[in-house]
Design a protein around this motif. Structure first.
Motif, PDB file in Angstrom:
ATOM      1  N   THR A  56      15.044  -8.126   6.457  1.00  0.00           N
ATOM      2  CA  THR A  56      13.706  -8.463   5.970  1.00  0.00           C
ATOM      3  C   THR A  56      13.156  -7.287   5.168  1.00  0.00           C
ATOM      4  N   CYS A  57      12.152  -7.576   4.365  1.00  0.00           N
ATOM      5  CA  CYS A  57      11.437  -6.520   3.660  1.00  0.00           C
ATOM      6  C   CYS A  57      10.279  -6.072   4.545  1.00  0.00           C
ATOM      7  N   THR A  58       9.932  -4.811   4.469  1.00  0.00           N
ATOM      8  CA  THR A  58       8.883  -4.216   5.279  1.00  0.00           C
ATOM      9  C   THR A  58       7.619  -4.054   4.440  1.00  0.00           C
ATOM     10  N   LEU A  59       6.476  -4.425   5.036  1.00  0.00           N
ATOM     11  CA  LEU A  59       5.207  -4.226   4.332  1.00  0.00           C
ATOM     12  C   LEU A  59       4.932  -2.742   4.150  1.00  0.00           C
ATOM     13  N   CYS A  60       4.380  -2.383   3.008  1.00  0.00           N
ATOM     14  CA  CYS A  60       3.953  -1.004   2.786  1.00  0.00           C
ATOM     15  C   CYS A  60       2.886  -0.649   3.813  1.00  0.00           C
ATOM     16  N   PRO A  61       2.781   0.635   4.175  1.00  0.00           N
ATOM     17  CA  PRO A  61       1.748   1.055   5.131  1.00  0.00           C
ATOM     18  C   PRO A  61       0.348   0.684   4.636  1.00  0.00           C
ATOM     19  N   GLY A  62      -0.573   0.535   5.563  1.00  0.00           N
ATOM     20  CA  GLY A  62      -1.941   0.142   5.240  1.00  0.00           C
ATOM     21  C   GLY A  62      -2.551   0.971   4.123  1.00  0.00           C
ATOM     22  N   GLY A  63      -3.210   0.299   3.190  1.00  0.00           N
ATOM     23  CA  GLY A  63      -3.862   0.974   2.083  1.00  0.00           C
ATOM     24  C   GLY A  63      -2.938   1.344   0.937  1.00  0.00           C
ATOM     25  N   THR A  64      -1.645   0.994   1.035  1.00  0.00           N
ATOM     26  CA  THR A  64      -0.696   1.290  -0.038  1.00  0.00           C
ATOM     27  C   THR A  64       0.036   0.020  -0.437  1.00  0.00           C
ATOM     28  N   ALA A  65       0.687   0.080  -1.585  1.00  0.00           N
ATOM     29  CA  ALA A  65       1.498  -1.051  -2.049  1.00  0.00           C
ATOM     30  C   ALA A  65       2.517  -0.544  -3.056  1.00  0.00           C
ATOM     31  N   SER A  66       3.619  -1.244  -3.143  1.00  0.00           N
ATOM     32  CA  SER A  66       4.573  -0.971  -4.212  1.00  0.00           C
ATOM     33  C   SER A  66       4.117  -1.789  -5.413  1.00  0.00           C
ATOM     34  N   SER A  67       4.309  -1.273  -6.605  1.00  0.00           N
ATOM     35  CA  SER A  67       3.795  -1.954  -7.793  1.00  0.00           C
ATOM     36  C   SER A  67       4.803  -2.887  -8.445  1.00  0.00           C
ATOM     37  N   SER A  68       6.022  -2.904  -7.939  1.00  0.00           N
ATOM     38  CA  SER A  68       7.040  -3.778  -8.508  1.00  0.00           C
ATOM     39  C   SER A  68       7.892  -4.395  -7.408  1.00  0.00           C
ATOM     40  N   THR A  69       8.665  -5.399  -7.778  1.00  0.00           N
ATOM     41  CA  THR A  69       9.587  -6.005  -6.812  1.00  0.00           C
ATOM     42  C   THR A  69      10.763  -5.059  -6.590  1.00  0.00           C
ATOM     43  N   ALA A  71      11.405  -2.759  -4.323  1.00  0.00           N
ATOM     44  CA  ALA A  71      11.175  -1.379  -3.917  1.00  0.00           C
ATOM     45  C   ALA A  71      12.166  -1.003  -2.810  1.00  0.00           C
ATOM     46  N   THR A  72      12.621   0.236  -2.811  1.00  0.00           N
ATOM     47  CA  THR A  72      13.712   0.660  -1.944  1.00  0.00           C
ATOM     48  C   THR A  72      13.279   1.479  -0.727  1.00  0.00           C
ATOM     49  N   SER A  73      12.059   2.030  -0.738  1.00  0.00           N
ATOM     50  CA  SER A  73      11.605   2.832   0.393  1.00  0.00           C
ATOM     51  C   SER A  73      10.093   2.897   0.414  1.00  0.00           C
ATOM     52  N   SER A  74       9.534   3.402   1.509  1.00  0.00           N
ATOM     53  CA  SER A  74       8.083   3.538   1.628  1.00  0.00           C
ATOM     54  C   SER A  74       7.532   4.556   0.640  1.00  0.00           C
ATOM     55  N   ALA A  75       8.392   5.411   0.084  1.00  0.00           N
ATOM     56  CA  ALA A  75       7.944   6.384  -0.917  1.00  0.00           C
ATOM     57  C   ALA A  75       7.434   5.686  -2.181  1.00  0.00           C
ATOM     58  N   THR A  76       7.817   4.430  -2.382  1.00  0.00           N
ATOM     59  CA  THR A  76       7.353   3.684  -3.556  1.00  0.00           C
ATOM     60  C   THR A  76       5.983   3.044  -3.312  1.00  0.00           C
ATOM     61  N   CYS A  77       5.480   3.145  -2.088  1.00  0.00           N
ATOM     62  CA  CYS A  77       4.179   2.569  -1.735  1.00  0.00           C
ATOM     63  C   CYS A  77       3.098   3.613  -2.018  1.00  0.00           C
ATOM     64  N   VAL A  78       2.201   3.305  -2.933  1.00  0.00           N
ATOM     65  CA  VAL A  78       1.159   4.250  -3.321  1.00  0.00           C
ATOM     66  C   VAL A  78      -0.210   3.595  -3.207  1.00  0.00           C
TER      67      VAL A  78
END
Length: 79
Positions: A56-69, A71-78
């Motif tokens: 499954t894909c994991t939701l980005c941490p609260g208050g962040t999001a990845s801007s594209s489909t 995404a490979t890690s939580s580091a892409t969540c801004v």
């Protein structure tokens, strides 16, 4: 007997068969067993990410999001 009737392996979720079971690439997932090709691995939606071999894909941490489909890690969540 009647030739080679070897069936592909029954791979677990997060993998597909390519002779052996292979992890779906990072940024994709496969939620069910029995994937037969890399095209059975689906891209993650915006706001989620997945390392290689994910079921499954994991939701980005609260208050962040990845801007594209895909995404490979939580580091892409801004923010």
């Amino acid at each position: 007997m009647f030739g080679d009737t070897t069936l592909p392996p029954q791979c677990p979720a997060g993998q597909y068969a390519n002779g052996n079971c292979v992890n779906c690439p990072a940024g994709t997932h496969r939620s069910t067993t029995g994937g037969l090709s890399i095209s059975d691995c689906q891209p993650c939606d915006v706001g989620t990410y997945a390392p290689a071999g994910s079921a499954t894909c994991t939701l980005c941490p609260g208050g962040t999001a990845s801007s594209s489909t895909s995404a490979t890690s939580s580091a892409t969540c801004v923010q």
